[in-house]
Design an enzyme around this catalytic site. Structure first.
Site, mmCIF file in Angstrom:
data_model
loop_
_atom_site.group_PDB
_atom_site.id
_atom_site.type_symbol
_atom_site.label_atom_id
_atom_site.label_comp_id
_atom_site.label_asym_id
_atom_site.label_seq_id
_atom_site.Cartn_x
_atom_site.Cartn_y
_atom_site.Cartn_z
ATOM 1 N N ASN A 187 -10.705 3.144 3.990
ATOM 2 C CA ASN A 187 -9.321 2.835 4.402
ATOM 3 C C ASN A 187 -8.321 3.400 3.390
ATOM 4 O O ASN A 187 -7.137 3.519 3.683
ATOM 5 C CB ASN A 187 -9.120 1.311 4.577
ATOM 6 N N PRO A 216 2.807 7.058 11.360
ATOM 7 C CA PRO A 216 4.086 6.966 10.655
ATOM 8 C C PRO A 216 4.206 5.597 9.995
ATOM 9 O O PRO A 216 3.794 4.590 10.577
ATOM 10 C CB PRO A 216 5.135 7.122 11.774
ATOM 11 N N GLN A 220 -5.517 -0.260 -1.862
ATOM 12 C CA GLN A 220 -4.702 -1.220 -1.116
ATOM 13 C C GLN A 220 -3.727 -1.902 -2.098
ATOM 14 O O GLN A 220 -3.488 -1.353 -3.160
ATOM 15 C CB GLN A 220 -5.550 -2.232 -0.342
ATOM 16 N N THR A 273 -5.883 -6.679 4.383
ATOM 17 C CA THR A 273 -7.204 -6.065 4.378
ATOM 18 C C THR A 273 -8.222 -7.145 4.007
ATOM 19 O O THR A 273 -7.857 -8.323 3.858
ATOM 20 C CB THR A 273 -7.234 -4.833 3.450
ATOM 21 N N LYS A 322 0.050 5.166 -5.884
ATOM 22 C CA LYS A 322 -0.727 4.724 -7.054
ATOM 23 C C LYS A 322 -1.835 5.704 -7.395
ATOM 24 O O LYS A 322 -2.272 5.763 -8.538
ATOM 25 C CB LYS A 322 -1.262 3.308 -6.908
ATOM 26 N N GLY A 323 -2.275 6.527 -6.408
ATOM 27 C CA GLY A 323 -3.264 7.557 -6.711
ATOM 28 C C GLY A 323 -2.703 8.527 -7.732
ATOM 29 O O GLY A 323 -3.374 8.918 -8.679
ATOM 30 N N LYS A 324 -1.442 8.876 -7.559
ATOM 31 C CA LYS A 324 -0.776 9.800 -8.471
ATOM 32 C C LYS A 324 -0.647 9.184 -9.877
ATOM 33 O O LYS A 324 -0.894 9.859 -10.876
ATOM 34 C CB LYS A 324 0.610 10.111 -7.898
ATOM 35 N N GLY A 338 0.834 -1.203 0.000
ATOM 36 C CA GLY A 338 0.000 0.000 0.000
ATOM 37 C C GLY A 338 0.864 1.247 0.000
ATOM 38 O O GLY A 338 2.080 1.173 0.228
ATOM 39 N N ASP A 339 0.229 2.383 -0.308
ATOM 40 C CA ASP A 339 0.914 3.680 -0.262
ATOM 41 C C ASP A 339 2.056 3.791 -1.258
ATOM 42 O O ASP A 339 3.075 4.417 -0.972
ATOM 43 C CB ASP A 339 1.448 3.958 1.159
ATOM 44 N N GLU A 340 1.905 3.216 -2.433
ATOM 45 C CA GLU A 340 2.972 3.271 -3.442
ATOM 46 C C GLU A 340 2.863 4.518 -4.323
ATOM 47 O O GLU A 340 3.553 4.624 -5.333
ATOM 48 C CB GLU A 340 2.911 2.038 -4.365
ATOM 49 N N GLY A 343 -6.436 6.101 0.911
ATOM 50 C CA GLY A 343 -6.120 7.523 0.837
ATOM 51 C C GLY A 343 -5.240 7.762 -0.376
ATOM 52 O O GLY A 343 -4.048 7.483 -0.335
ATOM 53 N N HIS A 344 -5.817 8.195 -1.469
ATOM 54 C CA HIS A 344 -5.036 8.431 -2.693
ATOM 55 C C HIS A 344 -4.696 9.916 -2.789
ATOM 56 O O HIS A 344 -5.571 10.759 -2.965
ATOM 57 C CB HIS A 344 -5.807 7.951 -3.918
ATOM 58 N N THR A 393 -4.777 7.649 8.163
ATOM 59 C CA THR A 393 -4.713 7.604 9.631
ATOM 60 C C THR A 393 -3.663 8.539 10.209
ATOM 61 O O THR A 393 -3.658 8.772 11.412
ATOM 62 C CB THR A 393 -4.356 6.180 10.088
HETATM 63 P P1 IMP Z 1 -8.091 -2.367 7.089
HETATM 64 O O1 IMP Z 1 -8.095 -2.390 5.602
HETATM 65 O O2 IMP Z 1 -8.493 -1.036 7.671
HETATM 66 O O3 IMP Z 1 -8.885 -3.492 7.675
HETATM 67 O O4 IMP Z 1 -6.583 -2.586 7.609
HETATM 68 C C1 IMP Z 1 -5.901 -3.816 7.461
HETATM 69 C C2 IMP Z 1 -4.418 -3.573 7.181
HETATM 70 O O5 IMP Z 1 -4.264 -3.016 5.884
HETATM 71 C C3 IMP Z 1 -3.761 -2.587 8.152
HETATM 72 O O6 IMP Z 1 -2.407 -2.984 8.348
HETATM 73 C C4 IMP Z 1 -3.805 -1.278 7.390
HETATM 74 O O7 IMP Z 1 -2.792 -0.389 7.790
HETATM 75 C C5 IMP Z 1 -3.577 -1.768 5.961
HETATM 76 N N1 IMP Z 1 -4.170 -0.878 4.960
HETATM 77 C C6 IMP Z 1 -5.479 -0.779 4.618
HETATM 78 N N2 IMP Z 1 -5.650 0.131 3.655
HETATM 79 C C7 IMP Z 1 -4.445 0.619 3.371
HETATM 80 C C8 IMP Z 1 -3.978 1.589 2.423
HETATM 81 O O8 IMP Z 1 -4.728 2.186 1.648
HETATM 82 N N3 IMP Z 1 -2.628 1.813 2.446
HETATM 83 C C9 IMP Z 1 -1.783 1.148 3.282
HETATM 84 N N4 IMP Z 1 -2.174 0.237 4.155
HETATM 85 C C10 IMP Z 1 -3.489 -0.028 4.210
#
Ligand code: IMP
Length: 446
Positions: free
Chosen positions: A38, A301, A221, A236, A16-18, A12-14, A40-41, A298
Protein backbone atom coordinates in the site's frame (compact mmCIF):
# COMPACT_ATOMS: atom_id res chain seq x y z
CA UNK A 1 22.14 9.68 17.05
CA UNK A 2 21.73 5.95 16.83
CA UNK A 3 18.05 5.18 16.37
CA UNK A 4 15.78 7.67 14.61
CA UNK A 5 12.31 7.19 13.24
CA UNK A 6 10.73 9.23 10.47
CA UNK A 7 6.92 9.16 10.42
CA UNK A 8 3.97 10.52 8.53
CA UNK A 9 2.13 13.09 10.67
CA UNK A 10 -1.04 13.50 8.59
CA UNK A 11 -3.05 11.14 6.35
CA UNK A 12 -0.12 9.77 4.34
CA UNK A 13 1.73 11.07 1.29
CA UNK A 14 3.64 13.76 3.20
CA UNK A 15 6.77 13.13 1.11
CA UNK A 16 8.27 11.16 3.96
CA UNK A 17 10.06 8.90 1.45
CA UNK A 18 12.03 11.94 0.34
CA UNK A 19 12.86 12.93 3.94
CA UNK A 20 13.76 9.32 4.80
CA UNK A 21 16.10 9.26 1.79
CA UNK A 22 17.69 12.53 2.95
CA UNK A 23 18.25 11.12 6.45
CA UNK A 24 19.44 7.77 5.07
CA UNK A 25 22.65 9.52 4.00
CA UNK A 26 23.73 9.23 7.67
CA UNK A 27 22.35 5.74 8.31
CA UNK A 28 23.88 2.27 8.22
CA UNK A 29 20.51 0.49 8.34
CA UNK A 30 17.14 1.72 7.06
CA UNK A 31 14.26 -0.36 8.37
CA UNK A 32 10.64 -0.52 7.22
CA UNK A 33 8.51 -1.88 10.02
CA UNK A 34 4.88 -1.77 8.95
CA UNK A 35 2.52 -1.78 5.99
CA UNK A 36 3.42 -3.30 2.64
CA UNK A 37 2.55 -2.67 -1.00
CA UNK A 38 0.00 0.00 0.00
CA UNK A 39 3.06 2.23 0.45
CA UNK A 40 4.52 4.38 -2.30
CA UNK A 41 7.63 6.34 -1.30
CA UNK A 42 8.62 8.64 -4.14
CA UNK A 43 12.22 9.85 -4.36
CA UNK A 44 13.64 12.16 -7.01
CA UNK A 45 17.12 10.88 -7.84
CA UNK A 46 19.53 12.25 -10.44
CA UNK A 47 18.75 9.04 -12.42
CA UNK A 48 15.01 9.76 -12.38
CA UNK A 49 12.06 9.28 -10.06
CA UNK A 50 11.84 6.05 -8.11
CA UNK A 51 8.80 4.81 -6.18
CA UNK A 52 9.53 2.27 -3.46
CA UNK A 53 6.75 0.06 -2.12
CA UNK A 54 8.10 -2.81 -0.03
CA UNK A 55 11.83 -2.08 0.17
CA UNK A 56 13.27 0.67 2.35
CA UNK A 57 15.11 3.59 0.78
CA UNK A 58 18.39 2.21 2.19
CA UNK A 59 18.56 0.15 -1.03
CA UNK A 60 19.43 3.33 -2.94
CA UNK A 61 22.72 3.85 -1.06
CA UNK A 62 25.89 1.82 -1.23
CA UNK A 63 26.97 0.59 2.19
CA UNK A 64 23.48 0.81 3.67
CA UNK A 65 21.35 -2.23 4.50
CA UNK A 66 17.66 -1.98 3.67
CA UNK A 67 15.56 -4.12 6.00
CA UNK A 68 11.92 -4.99 5.40
CA UNK A 69 11.09 -5.75 9.00
CA UNK A 70 8.94 -8.15 11.02
CA UNK A 71 5.94 -5.81 11.30
CA UNK A 72 5.41 -5.71 7.54
CA UNK A 73 3.00 -7.63 5.35
CA UNK A 74 4.81 -8.49 2.12
CA UNK A 75 3.43 -9.48 -1.27
CA UNK A 76 6.33 -11.64 -2.47
CA UNK A 77 5.55 -11.55 -6.20
CA UNK A 78 5.32 -7.76 -6.22
CA UNK A 79 8.42 -7.54 -4.04
CA UNK A 80 10.41 -9.61 -6.49
CA UNK A 81 9.28 -7.36 -9.35
CA UNK A 82 10.25 -4.27 -7.36
CA UNK A 83 13.73 -5.64 -6.69
CA UNK A 84 14.19 -6.67 -10.34
CA UNK A 85 13.13 -3.21 -11.49
CA UNK A 86 15.64 -1.59 -9.11
CA UNK A 87 18.33 -3.89 -10.52
CA UNK A 88 17.33 -3.11 -14.08
CA UNK A 89 17.74 0.61 -13.38
CA UNK A 90 21.05 0.09 -11.59
CA UNK A 91 19.58 1.37 -8.33
CA UNK A 92 20.00 -1.74 -6.17
CA UNK A 93 22.98 -0.38 -4.30
CA UNK A 94 22.39 -1.28 -0.65
CA UNK A 95 21.94 -4.82 0.64
CA UNK A 96 18.31 -5.99 1.05
CA UNK A 97 17.25 -8.14 4.01
CA UNK A 98 13.73 -9.43 4.62
CA UNK A 99 12.48 -10.49 8.03
CA UNK A 100 11.47 -14.13 8.30
CA UNK A 101 8.72 -12.96 10.67
CA UNK A 102 7.06 -10.62 8.16
CA UNK A 103 3.71 -11.96 6.98
CA UNK A 104 2.89 -12.85 3.41
CA UNK A 105 0.15 -11.16 1.41
CA UNK A 106 -1.36 -13.72 -0.94
CA UNK A 107 -3.44 -13.08 -4.04
CA UNK A 108 -6.41 -14.23 -1.95
CA UNK A 109 -5.88 -11.29 0.41
CA UNK A 110 -6.05 -8.87 -2.50
CA UNK A 111 -9.32 -10.48 -3.67
CA UNK A 112 -10.66 -10.41 -0.14
CA UNK A 113 -9.74 -6.74 0.27
CA UNK A 114 -11.70 -5.78 -2.87
CA UNK A 115 -14.60 -8.05 -1.86
CA UNK A 116 -14.76 -6.53 1.65
CA UNK A 117 -14.80 -2.96 0.35
CA UNK A 118 -17.55 -3.74 -2.17
CA UNK A 119 -19.52 -5.48 0.60
CA UNK A 120 -19.28 -2.31 2.70
CA UNK A 121 -20.50 -0.23 -0.23
CA UNK A 122 -23.40 -2.61 -0.91
CA UNK A 123 -24.52 -2.60 2.72
CA UNK A 124 -24.33 1.13 3.11
CA UNK A 125 -23.57 3.42 0.18
CA UNK A 126 -20.62 5.68 0.89
CA UNK A 127 -19.15 3.41 3.58
CA UNK A 128 -16.40 1.86 1.43
CA UNK A 129 -12.97 2.71 2.84
CA UNK A 130 -11.31 3.13 -0.53
CA UNK A 131 -8.40 0.87 0.41
CA UNK A 132 -5.46 0.46 -1.92
CA UNK A 133 -6.77 -3.09 -2.58
CA UNK A 134 -3.34 -4.49 -1.81
CA UNK A 135 -4.68 -7.01 0.71
CA UNK A 136 -3.39 -5.15 3.77
CA UNK A 137 -6.44 -5.50 6.05
CA UNK A 138 -7.06 -9.21 5.33
CA UNK A 139 -3.36 -10.09 5.71
CA UNK A 140 -3.12 -8.34 9.10
CA UNK A 141 -6.43 -9.96 10.14
CA UNK A 142 -5.04 -13.42 9.34
CA UNK A 143 -1.85 -12.56 11.19
CA UNK A 144 -3.84 -11.80 14.33
CA UNK A 145 -6.12 -14.82 13.82
CA UNK A 146 -2.86 -16.82 13.81
CA UNK A 147 -3.35 -18.57 10.51
CA UNK A 148 -1.15 -16.25 8.51
CA UNK A 149 1.91 -17.39 6.55
CA UNK A 150 5.29 -15.84 7.26
CA UNK A 151 8.12 -15.22 4.83
CA UNK A 152 10.28 -17.75 6.69
CA UNK A 153 7.73 -20.44 5.91
CA UNK A 154 7.96 -20.13 2.13
CA UNK A 155 10.99 -22.42 2.14
CA UNK A 156 9.14 -25.23 4.02
CA UNK A 157 6.88 -26.83 1.36
CA UNK A 158 4.99 -29.23 3.65
CA UNK A 159 4.25 -26.55 6.24
CA UNK A 160 3.37 -24.04 3.54
CA UNK A 161 0.85 -26.43 1.97
CA UNK A 162 -0.75 -27.15 5.37
CA UNK A 163 -1.04 -23.42 6.13
CA UNK A 164 -2.50 -22.64 2.73
CA UNK A 165 -5.18 -25.30 3.12
CA UNK A 166 -6.17 -23.92 6.52
CA UNK A 167 -6.22 -20.39 5.16
CA UNK A 168 -8.39 -21.35 2.20
CA UNK A 169 -10.80 -23.09 4.56
CA UNK A 170 -11.30 -19.81 6.43
CA UNK A 171 -12.47 -17.96 3.32
CA UNK A 172 -15.41 -19.84 1.81
CA UNK A 173 -17.09 -16.54 0.97
CA UNK A 174 -14.31 -14.99 -1.13
CA UNK A 175 -15.02 -15.50 -4.83
CA UNK A 176 -12.51 -16.65 -7.49
CA UNK A 177 -9.68 -17.91 -5.29
CA UNK A 178 -6.80 -19.25 -7.42
CA UNK A 179 -6.24 -23.04 -7.35
CA UNK A 180 -4.26 -24.00 -4.28
CA UNK A 181 -1.77 -26.30 -6.08
CA UNK A 182 -0.71 -23.65 -8.48
CA UNK A 183 -0.35 -21.07 -5.70
CA UNK A 184 1.68 -23.44 -3.50
CA UNK A 185 4.10 -24.06 -6.36
CA UNK A 186 4.47 -20.40 -7.26
CA UNK A 187 4.98 -19.43 -3.62
CA UNK A 188 7.66 -22.07 -3.10
CA UNK A 189 9.41 -20.84 -6.24
CA UNK A 190 9.36 -17.17 -5.31
CA UNK A 191 10.34 -18.18 -1.76
CA UNK A 192 13.45 -19.94 -3.01
CA UNK A 193 14.47 -16.92 -5.08
CA UNK A 194 13.97 -14.56 -2.12
CA UNK A 195 15.51 -17.00 0.36
CA UNK A 196 19.06 -15.55 0.34
CA UNK A 197 17.58 -12.28 1.64
CA UNK A 198 15.27 -13.80 4.30
CA UNK A 199 16.76 -13.67 7.81
CA UNK A 200 16.01 -13.14 11.46
CA UNK A 201 16.58 -9.40 11.25
CA UNK A 202 16.22 -8.38 14.88
CA UNK A 203 19.60 -9.77 16.07
CA UNK A 204 21.22 -7.87 13.19
CA UNK A 205 19.55 -4.66 14.39
CA UNK A 206 20.46 -5.30 18.04
CA UNK A 207 24.09 -5.83 17.02
CA UNK A 208 24.03 -2.51 15.19
CA UNK A 209 22.60 -0.76 18.25
CA UNK A 210 25.34 -2.27 20.43
CA UNK A 211 28.01 -1.03 18.02
CA UNK A 212 26.40 2.43 17.94
CA UNK A 213 25.68 2.22 14.21
CA UNK A 214 23.00 4.66 13.03
CA UNK A 215 19.61 3.14 12.29
CA UNK A 216 16.75 4.91 10.56
CA UNK A 217 13.24 3.54 10.85
CA UNK A 218 11.30 4.53 7.74
CA UNK A 219 7.64 4.85 8.68
CA UNK A 220 4.95 4.06 6.13
CA UNK A 221 1.35 5.36 6.14
CA UNK A 222 0.72 7.93 8.87
CA UNK A 223 -0.49 8.80 12.36
CA UNK A 224 -4.07 9.53 11.31
CA UNK A 225 -4.31 6.19 9.51
CA UNK A 226 -3.31 4.29 12.68
CA UNK A 227 -5.67 1.37 13.32
CA UNK A 228 -6.43 2.63 16.86
CA UNK A 229 -5.56 6.33 16.90
CA UNK A 230 -6.56 7.26 13.36
CA UNK A 231 -10.02 8.02 11.98
CA UNK A 232 -11.35 4.47 12.47
CA UNK A 233 -12.64 2.70 10.40
CA UNK A 234 -11.09 4.90 7.66
CA UNK A 235 -7.60 3.74 8.56
CA UNK A 236 -5.02 1.19 7.56
CA UNK A 237 -4.49 -2.00 9.58
CA UNK A 238 -1.10 -1.27 11.15
CA UNK A 239 0.39 1.15 13.69
CA UNK A 240 2.21 3.88 11.73
CA UNK A 241 3.42 5.55 14.94
CA UNK A 242 6.78 5.63 16.74
CA UNK A 243 5.60 2.85 19.06
CA UNK A 244 4.46 0.81 16.05
CA UNK A 245 7.76 1.31 14.23
CA UNK A 246 9.70 0.05 17.25
CA UNK A 247 7.43 -2.93 17.72
CA UNK A 248 7.51 -3.74 14.02
CA UNK A 249 11.29 -3.88 13.98
CA UNK A 250 12.00 -5.48 17.36
CA UNK A 251 13.70 -2.42 18.86
CA UNK A 252 13.03 -1.67 22.53
CA UNK A 253 11.38 1.76 23.14
CA UNK A 254 14.27 2.76 25.41
CA UNK A 255 16.60 2.81 22.39
CA UNK A 256 14.77 5.51 20.43
CA UNK A 257 16.74 8.75 20.17
CA UNK A 258 14.63 10.87 17.84
CA UNK A 259 11.21 10.88 16.20
CA UNK A 260 10.74 13.11 13.17
CA UNK A 261 7.18 13.85 12.10
CA UNK A 262 6.71 14.73 8.43
CA UNK A 263 3.84 17.03 7.43
CA UNK A 264 3.08 18.84 4.23
CA UNK A 265 2.75 22.64 4.49
CA UNK A 266 -0.88 21.93 3.51
CA UNK A 267 -2.64 18.54 3.62
CA UNK A 268 -4.02 15.74 1.48
CA UNK A 269 -5.98 12.56 1.99
CA UNK A 270 -6.54 9.66 -0.37
CA UNK A 271 -9.44 7.30 0.22
CA UNK A 272 -12.56 7.91 2.29
CA UNK A 273 -12.87 9.36 5.79
CA UNK A 274 -13.33 12.65 7.62
CA UNK A 275 -11.05 15.50 6.59
CA UNK A 276 -11.98 18.78 8.32
CA UNK A 277 -9.71 21.08 6.32
CA UNK A 278 -10.51 19.64 2.88
CA UNK A 279 -10.96 22.35 0.24
CA UNK A 280 -13.25 21.07 -2.50
CA UNK A 281 -13.16 24.41 -4.33
CA UNK A 282 -10.79 26.03 -6.78
CA UNK A 283 -7.96 26.44 -4.31
CA UNK A 284 -8.06 22.73 -3.48
CA UNK A 285 -7.87 22.01 -7.20
CA UNK A 286 -4.90 24.39 -7.43
CA UNK A 287 -3.08 22.41 -4.70
CA UNK A 288 -3.81 19.14 -6.49
CA UNK A 289 -2.47 20.45 -9.77
CA UNK A 290 0.62 22.29 -8.52
CA UNK A 291 1.43 19.62 -5.93
CA UNK A 292 0.95 16.73 -8.41
CA UNK A 293 -1.39 15.17 -5.87
CA UNK A 294 -2.10 11.69 -7.18
CA UNK A 295 -1.58 8.45 -5.24
CA UNK A 296 1.88 6.96 -5.88
CA UNK A 297 0.46 3.43 -5.51
CA UNK A 298 -3.04 3.71 -6.95
CA UNK A 299 -2.86 6.83 -9.16
CA UNK A 300 -6.06 8.11 -7.53
CA UNK A 301 -6.40 11.92 -7.26
CA UNK A 302 -5.82 13.01 -3.67
CA UNK A 303 -8.24 15.17 -1.74
CA UNK A 304 -6.50 18.46 -0.89
CA UNK A 305 -6.82 21.09 1.83
CA UNK A 306 -5.02 23.09 4.50
CA UNK A 307 -2.66 22.37 7.35
CA UNK A 308 -4.61 21.19 10.39
CA UNK A 309 -2.76 22.08 13.60
CA UNK A 310 -5.32 20.33 15.81
CA UNK A 311 -4.43 17.04 14.15
CA UNK A 312 -0.72 17.87 14.06
CA UNK A 313 -0.67 18.58 17.82
CA UNK A 314 -2.44 15.28 18.34
CA UNK A 315 0.07 13.42 16.16
CA UNK A 316 2.94 15.15 18.02
CA UNK A 317 1.66 13.92 21.33
CA UNK A 318 0.94 10.42 20.09
CA UNK A 319 4.41 10.00 18.59
CA UNK A 320 6.61 12.15 20.86
CA UNK A 321 8.11 14.00 17.89
CA UNK A 322 11.49 15.54 18.62
CA UNK A 323 11.26 17.60 15.46
CA UNK A 324 9.18 18.16 12.36
CA UNK A 325 9.94 18.11 8.65
CA UNK A 326 7.62 20.41 6.69
CA UNK A 327 7.49 19.46 3.03
CA UNK A 328 6.24 20.83 -0.29
CA UNK A 329 6.46 24.47 0.82
CA UNK A 330 7.14 25.34 -2.84
CA UNK A 331 3.60 24.23 -3.76
CA UNK A 332 2.18 27.13 -1.72
CA UNK A 333 4.59 29.62 -3.34
CA UNK A 334 2.84 32.56 -5.03
CA UNK A 335 -0.29 32.51 -2.84
CA UNK A 336 -1.17 35.81 -1.11
CA UNK A 337 -2.56 34.21 2.00
CA UNK A 338 -2.51 30.74 3.46
CA UNK A 339 -5.22 29.43 5.78
CA UNK A 340 -4.10 27.26 8.70
CA UNK A 341 -6.56 25.48 10.96
CA UNK A 342 -5.79 26.33 14.61
CA UNK A 343 -8.93 24.98 16.32
CA UNK A 344 -12.25 23.24 15.70
CA UNK A 345 -15.69 24.65 16.35
CA UNK A 346 -17.82 21.78 17.62
CA UNK A 347 -21.54 21.35 16.87
CA UNK A 348 -22.42 22.57 20.41
CA UNK A 349 -20.71 25.92 19.67
CA UNK A 350 -17.61 25.31 21.83
CA UNK A 351 -14.08 25.29 20.39
CA UNK A 352 -11.34 22.71 20.82
CA UNK A 353 -7.65 23.14 20.07
CA UNK A 354 -6.25 19.89 21.18
CA UNK A 355 -8.20 16.70 21.17
CA UNK A 356 -9.86 15.76 17.88
CA UNK A 357 -13.05 13.75 18.45
CA UNK A 358 -12.18 10.05 18.50
CA UNK A 359 -15.24 9.04 16.45
CA UNK A 360 -14.96 9.57 12.71
CA UNK A 361 -18.57 10.76 12.41
CA UNK A 362 -17.93 13.44 15.05
CA UNK A 363 -14.72 14.57 13.38
CA UNK A 364 -16.70 14.94 10.16
CA UNK A 365 -18.95 17.49 11.90
CA UNK A 366 -16.33 19.91 13.24
CA UNK A 367 -15.83 23.26 11.58
CA UNK A 368 -12.23 24.38 11.23
CA UNK A 369 -11.23 27.75 12.71
CA UNK A 370 -8.58 29.26 10.45
CA UNK A 371 -5.76 31.71 11.06
CA UNK A 372 -4.54 33.42 7.91
CA UNK A 373 -0.81 33.57 7.30
CA UNK A 374 0.94 35.72 4.68
CA UNK A 375 2.19 33.73 1.69
CA UNK A 376 5.65 33.66 0.09
CA UNK A 377 6.91 34.08 -3.46
CA UNK A 378 7.05 31.26 -5.99
CA UNK A 379 10.11 29.04 -5.82
CA UNK A 380 11.79 29.73 -9.15
CA UNK A 381 14.96 27.87 -10.11
CA UNK A 382 17.11 30.81 -8.98
CA UNK A 383 15.50 30.89 -5.52
CA UNK A 384 16.07 27.14 -5.16
CA UNK A 385 19.68 27.54 -6.21
CA UNK A 386 20.20 30.21 -3.54
CA UNK A 387 18.76 27.94 -0.85
CA UNK A 388 21.05 25.14 -1.99
CA UNK A 389 24.04 27.49 -1.71
CA UNK A 390 23.17 29.50 1.37
CA UNK A 391 20.94 27.12 3.30
CA UNK A 392 17.98 28.06 5.48
CA UNK A 393 18.95 31.75 5.65
CA UNK A 394 17.79 32.04 2.02
CA UNK A 395 14.22 30.94 2.81
CA UNK A 396 11.66 33.75 2.39
CA UNK A 397 10.90 35.55 5.68
CA UNK A 398 7.14 34.88 5.44
CA UNK A 399 7.88 31.17 5.08
CA UNK A 400 10.10 31.35 8.17
CA UNK A 401 7.17 32.95 9.96
CA UNK A 402 4.89 30.13 8.82
CA UNK A 403 7.37 27.54 10.11
CA UNK A 404 7.80 29.38 13.43
CA UNK A 405 4.02 29.47 13.77
CA UNK A 406 3.86 25.68 13.32
CA UNK A 407 6.57 25.21 15.97
CA UNK A 408 4.85 27.54 18.43
CA UNK A 409 1.47 25.94 17.91
CA UNK A 410 2.69 22.34 18.19
CA UNK A 411 5.57 22.82 20.62
CA UNK A 412 7.83 20.89 18.25
CA UNK A 413 10.72 22.56 16.41
CA UNK A 414 10.82 22.39 12.62
CA UNK A 415 14.17 20.83 11.71
CA UNK A 416 13.82 20.12 7.97
CA UNK A 417 12.07 21.87 5.11
CA UNK A 418 11.35 20.24 1.74
CA UNK A 419 11.07 22.68 -1.17
CA UNK A 420 10.98 20.39 -4.22
CA UNK A 421 10.77 16.77 -5.30
CA UNK A 422 14.49 16.30 -5.77
CA UNK A 423 16.74 14.51 -3.31
CA UNK A 424 18.78 17.68 -2.69
CA UNK A 425 15.77 19.99 -2.26
CA UNK A 426 15.67 19.69 1.51
CA UNK A 427 17.21 22.19 3.89
CA UNK A 428 18.04 21.79 7.58
CA UNK A 429 17.05 24.62 9.91
CA UNK A 430 19.35 23.40 12.67
CA UNK A 431 19.15 20.70 15.29
CA UNK A 432 16.06 20.79 17.53
CA UNK A 433 16.57 22.87 20.65
CA UNK A 434 13.67 21.68 22.80
CA UNK A 435 13.20 18.26 24.35
CA UNK A 436 10.46 16.28 22.67
CA UNK A 437 8.09 15.17 25.41
CA UNK A 438 8.08 18.43 27.29
CA UNK A 439 7.68 20.45 24.11
CA UNK A 440 4.84 18.40 22.67
CA UNK A 441 3.06 18.39 26.02
CA UNK A 442 3.39 22.13 26.58
CA UNK A 443 1.29 22.84 23.53
CA UNK A 444 -1.30 20.43 24.86
CA UNK A 445 -3.79 22.06 27.16
CA UNK A 446 -6.32 19.19 27.11
P1 IMP B 1 -5.16 0.06 3.03
O1 IMP B 1 -3.94 0.40 3.81
O2 IMP B 1 -4.87 -0.33 1.60
O3 IMP B 1 -6.02 -0.95 3.72
O4 IMP B 1 -6.08 1.38 2.89
C1 IMP B 1 -6.75 1.96 3.99
C2 IMP B 1 -6.76 3.48 3.87
O5 IMP B 1 -5.45 3.98 4.06
C3 IMP B 1 -7.23 3.99 2.50
O6 IMP B 1 -7.93 5.21 2.69
C4 IMP B 1 -5.92 4.25 1.78
O7 IMP B 1 -6.05 5.22 0.77
C5 IMP B 1 -5.05 4.75 2.92
N1 IMP B 1 -3.62 4.50 2.70
C6 IMP B 1 -2.97 3.32 2.84
N2 IMP B 1 -1.67 3.47 2.56
C7 IMP B 1 -1.48 4.74 2.25
C8 IMP B 1 -0.33 5.51 1.88
O8 IMP B 1 0.80 5.02 1.80
N3 IMP B 1 -0.57 6.83 1.63
C9 IMP B 1 -1.81 7.39 1.74
N4 IMP B 1 -2.89 6.72 2.08
C10 IMP B 1 -2.74 5.41 2.33
Amino acid sequence: MTVRVVLGAQFGDEAKGKIADYLAADARYVVRSGGGPNTGHTIGLPEGVVVLHQVSCGVLRTGVTAISGPGMVIQPFKLEEEILELERRGLRRGEILLSDRAHVILPLHELEDAWQDSLRAQRSPGSALGTTRSGIGPAYADRYARWGIRLGELSRPALLRERLELLYATKPEVPDLPPIDDLATRLAEVGSRLDPMIRATEPIIWGAIERGEPILLEGAQSALLDIDFGTYPYVTSSHPTSAGALMGSGIPPTELDAAIGVAKAYSTRVGAGPYPTEDTGERGEHLRRVGGERGATTGRPRRCGWLDLVLLRYAARLNGYTSLAITKVDVLGGMDEIPVCVAYRLPDGSTSRDAPPSRAEDLAKVEPVYATMPGWPEFHARAKERIRREGASALPSTLRRYLDFISEETGVPVEYVGYGAHRDETVTLGPPTVRRHRSAMTAWSG
